[in-house]
Design a protein around this motif. Structure first.
Motif, mmCIF file in Angstrom:
data_model
loop_
_atom_site.group_PDB
_atom_site.id
_atom_site.type_symbol
_atom_site.label_atom_id
_atom_site.label_comp_id
_atom_site.label_asym_id
_atom_site.label_seq_id
_atom_site.Cartn_x
_atom_site.Cartn_y
_atom_site.Cartn_z
ATOM 1 N N PRO A 225 0.907 -1.257 0.148
ATOM 2 C CA PRO A 225 -0.134 0.088 -0.076
ATOM 3 C C PRO A 225 0.812 1.228 -0.123
ATOM 4 C CG PRO A 225 0.026 -0.793 2.164
ATOM 5 C CD PRO A 225 0.858 -1.784 1.369
ATOM 6 N N GLY A 226 1.963 1.094 -0.009
ATOM 7 C CA GLY A 226 3.108 2.166 0.094
ATOM 8 C C GLY A 226 3.886 2.520 -1.186
ATOM 9 N N ARG A 227 4.916 3.323 -0.823
ATOM 10 C CA ARG A 227 5.685 3.833 -2.070
ATOM 11 C C ARG A 227 7.131 3.890 -1.310
ATOM 12 N NH1 ARG A 227 5.426 10.207 -3.604
ATOM 13 N NH2 ARG A 227 6.753 10.473 -5.247
ATOM 14 N N TYR A 228 8.021 3.271 -2.443
ATOM 15 C CA TYR A 228 9.411 3.027 -2.041
ATOM 16 C C TYR A 228 10.235 4.005 -3.141
ATOM 17 C CZ TYR A 228 14.146 0.951 -1.464
ATOM 18 O OH TYR A 228 15.295 0.966 -1.209
ATOM 19 N N GLY A 240 29.181 15.006 9.312
ATOM 20 C CA GLY A 240 29.797 13.901 8.222
ATOM 21 C C GLY A 240 28.880 14.038 7.000
ATOM 22 N N ARG A 241 29.315 13.349 6.026
ATOM 23 C CA ARG A 241 28.506 13.282 4.792
ATOM 24 C C ARG A 241 28.310 11.854 4.513
ATOM 25 N NH1 ARG A 241 29.717 14.609 -1.272
ATOM 26 N NH2 ARG A 241 27.989 15.912 -2.035
ATOM 27 N N VAL A 242 26.868 11.602 4.513
ATOM 28 C CA VAL A 242 26.735 9.911 4.152
ATOM 29 C C VAL A 242 25.537 9.967 3.034
ATOM 30 C CG1 VAL A 242 27.222 9.226 6.613
ATOM 31 C CG2 VAL A 242 25.212 10.034 6.105
ATOM 32 N N THR A 243 24.866 8.862 2.963
ATOM 33 C CA THR A 243 23.864 8.929 1.978
ATOM 34 C C THR A 243 22.632 8.413 2.296
ATOM 35 O OG1 THR A 243 25.527 8.016 0.679
ATOM 36 C CG2 THR A 243 23.325 7.478 -0.101
ATOM 37 N N LEU A 244 21.522 9.427 1.746
ATOM 38 C CA LEU A 244 20.219 9.212 1.898
ATOM 39 C C LEU A 244 19.658 8.117 0.821
ATOM 40 C CD1 LEU A 244 17.410 9.526 3.567
ATOM 41 C CD2 LEU A 244 17.185 11.352 1.909
ATOM 42 N N ARG A 245 19.895 6.811 1.243
ATOM 43 C CA ARG A 245 19.483 5.685 0.157
ATOM 44 C C ARG A 245 17.932 5.537 -0.340
ATOM 45 N NH1 ARG A 245 22.386 0.082 0.732
ATOM 46 N NH2 ARG A 245 23.866 1.413 -0.188
ATOM 47 N N SER A 246 17.021 5.883 0.828
ATOM 48 C CA SER A 246 15.673 5.609 0.213
ATOM 49 C C SER A 246 14.796 6.303 1.154
ATOM 50 C CB SER A 246 15.401 3.996 -0.066
ATOM 51 O OG SER A 246 15.443 3.303 0.958
ATOM 52 N N VAL A 247 13.465 6.542 0.812
ATOM 53 C CA VAL A 247 12.545 6.980 1.648
ATOM 54 C C VAL A 247 11.274 5.892 1.171
ATOM 55 C CG1 VAL A 247 10.848 8.815 1.823
ATOM 56 C CG2 VAL A 247 13.181 9.387 1.498
ATOM 57 N N TYR A 248 10.429 5.584 2.292
ATOM 58 C CA TYR A 248 9.091 4.761 2.225
ATOM 59 C C TYR A 248 7.959 5.483 2.845
ATOM 60 C CZ TYR A 248 6.116 0.986 2.419
ATOM 61 O OH TYR A 248 4.949 0.130 2.148
ATOM 62 N N LEU A 249 6.946 5.652 2.144
ATOM 63 C CA LEU A 249 5.750 6.289 2.735
ATOM 64 C C LEU A 249 4.627 5.300 2.468
ATOM 65 C CD1 LEU A 249 6.654 9.267 0.615
ATOM 66 C CD2 LEU A 249 6.019 9.325 2.994
ATOM 67 N N SER A 250 3.677 5.149 3.536
ATOM 68 C CA SER A 250 2.608 4.224 3.390
ATOM 69 C C SER A 250 1.504 5.135 4.303
ATOM 70 C CB SER A 250 2.754 2.791 3.942
ATOM 71 O OG SER A 250 2.424 2.763 5.526
ATOM 72 N N PRO A 251 0.124 4.620 4.199
ATOM 73 C CA PRO A 251 -0.674 5.378 4.842
ATOM 74 C C PRO A 251 -0.315 5.564 6.454
ATOM 75 C CG PRO A 251 -1.782 4.009 3.490
ATOM 76 C CD PRO A 251 -0.386 3.664 3.280
ATOM 77 N N ILE A 252 0.365 4.634 6.832
ATOM 78 C CA ILE A 252 0.653 4.612 8.597
ATOM 79 C C ILE A 252 2.005 4.651 8.805
ATOM 80 C CG2 ILE A 252 -1.581 3.299 9.247
ATOM 81 C CD1 ILE A 252 0.343 0.809 9.205
ATOM 82 N N PRO A 324 0.366 8.113 -0.293
ATOM 83 C CA PRO A 324 1.761 8.262 -0.238
ATOM 84 C C PRO A 324 2.078 9.218 -1.641
ATOM 85 C CG PRO A 324 1.398 5.997 0.366
ATOM 86 C CD PRO A 324 -0.145 6.611 0.427
ATOM 87 N N ALA A 325 1.153 8.933 -2.701
ATOM 88 C CA ALA A 325 1.198 9.784 -3.838
ATOM 89 C C ALA A 325 1.055 11.088 -3.776
ATOM 90 C CB ALA A 325 0.126 9.266 -4.782
ATOM 91 N N GLU A 326 0.478 11.770 -2.577
ATOM 92 C CA GLU A 326 0.538 12.967 -2.498
ATOM 93 C C GLU A 326 1.721 13.591 -1.928
ATOM 94 O OE1 GLU A 326 -2.679 14.450 0.578
ATOM 95 O OE2 GLU A 326 -1.463 13.206 1.973
ATOM 96 N N ILE A 327 2.882 12.893 -1.381
ATOM 97 C CA ILE A 327 3.943 13.379 -0.909
ATOM 98 C C ILE A 327 5.010 13.735 -2.073
ATOM 99 C CG2 ILE A 327 5.625 13.245 0.837
ATOM 100 C CD1 ILE A 327 2.849 13.417 1.908
ATOM 101 N N GLU A 328 5.366 14.774 -2.075
ATOM 102 C CA GLU A 328 6.114 15.330 -3.088
ATOM 103 C C GLU A 328 7.696 15.650 -2.715
ATOM 104 O OE1 GLU A 328 5.036 19.029 -4.843
ATOM 105 O OE2 GLU A 328 5.696 20.203 -3.213
ATOM 106 N N ALA A 329 7.910 15.761 -1.420
ATOM 107 C CA ALA A 329 9.239 16.030 -0.812
ATOM 108 C C ALA A 329 9.195 15.671 0.493
ATOM 109 C CB ALA A 329 9.828 17.264 -1.057
ATOM 110 N N VAL A 330 10.352 15.489 1.287
ATOM 111 C CA VAL A 330 10.615 15.006 2.594
ATOM 112 C C VAL A 330 11.651 15.762 3.202
ATOM 113 C CG1 VAL A 330 9.713 12.748 2.681
ATOM 114 C CG2 VAL A 330 12.084 13.391 2.265
ATOM 115 N N THR A 331 11.589 16.312 4.582
ATOM 116 C CA THR A 331 12.719 16.996 5.048
ATOM 117 C C THR A 331 13.221 16.034 6.348
ATOM 118 O OG1 THR A 331 11.554 19.139 5.067
ATOM 119 C CG2 THR A 331 13.392 19.068 6.436
#
Length: 340
Positions: A225-228, A240-252, A324-331
């Motif tokens: 039901p989510g978005r990877y 330090g400089r590291v990597t934001l590999r992925s973001v996951y969003l579901s209704p909960i 999940p489809a309505e999220i265009e950016a994350v902080t």
């Protein structure tokens, strides 16, 4: 719905005498303040209350969700389809020492599973504690046959529409620390030992409310039901400089995953304060910002002989049910990342 099912639903919706007294007192109090309002009979109050409860039940049925879950997540009517998309009926149970444990419904996504557990003890038993937990062991196998591990478990006592002394409704929240894991389609084998009044179960010497051992096995749905979103973007943390590999969003669930970059996660103190996430938000396509209500699980696994790199998994509960489809950016830690 046929006549018998409708009658059954109406019967369940009728308020208890205590509920009638409370609602009648409230209405009569308002009546004394405004003499233009006609006094309502107890029968009228009972029918009005039944209509309200029936409407709530109908909302839950239409959404395919148990009403207790809707209340727990505070889902508005327009959000219910999002929540129900992650829900699946289970109806698996086991009985020991005269006590039945039934897992009636689950809400699941890639990293989280929340199980509605209903405990029914023999008549005359009093289950009136404010907190219940159970000693829990879990064997989980992913859809690809790989064994899963690394869990965060939490228990919540849910409010029942008609409280009964020998019954309790619990929500078991299960979250995976492992970024590479996936609960979708996973086979779960739970063993529950005893019901305890308070946090921590037997390991914290909590009083035991019920003895017994209950085992439940089931498979979670395969549909996500989510978005990877894979990002592999640089992020600055604690100098330090590291990597934001992925973001996951579901209704909960909202989660992000970190990996090594020019620097390792090992040695960075950004997470140790515990409140690094409190200013983070999710940005919607219509300009709204959704805050984070709490965290589910925060875990960092460092490089070893068997693990090739530092990896982190950080899961949170959004401040409301999200699409999940309505999220265009994350902080993340004060840095904004657009989701393509």
């Amino acid at each position: 719905m046929n006549h018998d099912k409708l009658r059954s639903t109406l019967d369940r919706a009728l308020p208890t005498p205590a509920q009638e007294d409370a609602m009648l007192a409230g209405l009569l109090r308002e009546d004394r303040e405004d003499q233009t309002v006609k006094k309502l009979s107890r029968r009228a109050v009972s029918l009005l209350a039944a209509a309200v409860l029936l409407a709530a039940s109908a909302f839950a049925v239409a959404a395919g969700l148990d009403a207790k879950l809707i209340r727990f997540f505070g889902a508005a009517p327009e959000e219910a389809p999002l929540l129900s998309a992650a829900a699946v009926p289970l109806n698996v149970s086991d009985t020991d020492h005269g006590v039945t444990l039934r897992i009636s419904q689950a809400i699941a996504d890639r990293y989280s599973a929340m199980l509605l557990i209903e405990i029914t003890a023999p008549e005359g038993t009093s289950l009136d504690a404010e907190v219940f937990t159970m000693d829990t062991s879990l064997n989980a196998v992913a859809a690809d046959g790989e064994r899963l591990g690394g869990w965060s478990l939490a228990w919540d006592l849910l409010e029942d529409e008609v409280p009964a002394g020998n019954r309790a409704s619990l929500l078991l929240s299960l979250h995976s620390y492992d970024e590479g894991a996936c609960l979708l389609g996973a086979a779960l084998d739970f063993t529950f030992d005893g019901l305890y009044e308070g946090y921590g179960g037997s390991s914290f010497d909590a009083p035991q409310a019920l003895s017994g051992q209950w085992r439940c096995r089931f498979t979670l749905p395969e549909e996500d039901p989510g978005r990877y979103v894979r990002l592999d973007a640089p992020i600055e943390l604690d100098g330090g400089r590291v990597t934001l590999r992925s973001v996951y969003l579901s209704p909960i669930t909202y989660g992000f995953q970190l990996a090594e970059g020019p620097d390792r996660l090992l040695g960075l103190d950004w997470m140790h304060g515990g409140d690094f996430w409190k200013d983070d938000v999710l940005n919607t396509t219509d300009g709204e910002t959704v805050a984070l209500a709490n965290f589910y699980a925060l875990g960092t696994a460092y490089r070893t002989e068997t693990q090739l790199e530092d990896l982190g998994q950080y899961l949170f509960r959004p401040g409301r049910i999200i699409d999940p489809a309505e999220i265009e950016a994350v902080t993340v830690c004060g840095q904004r990342f657009a989701l393509e």
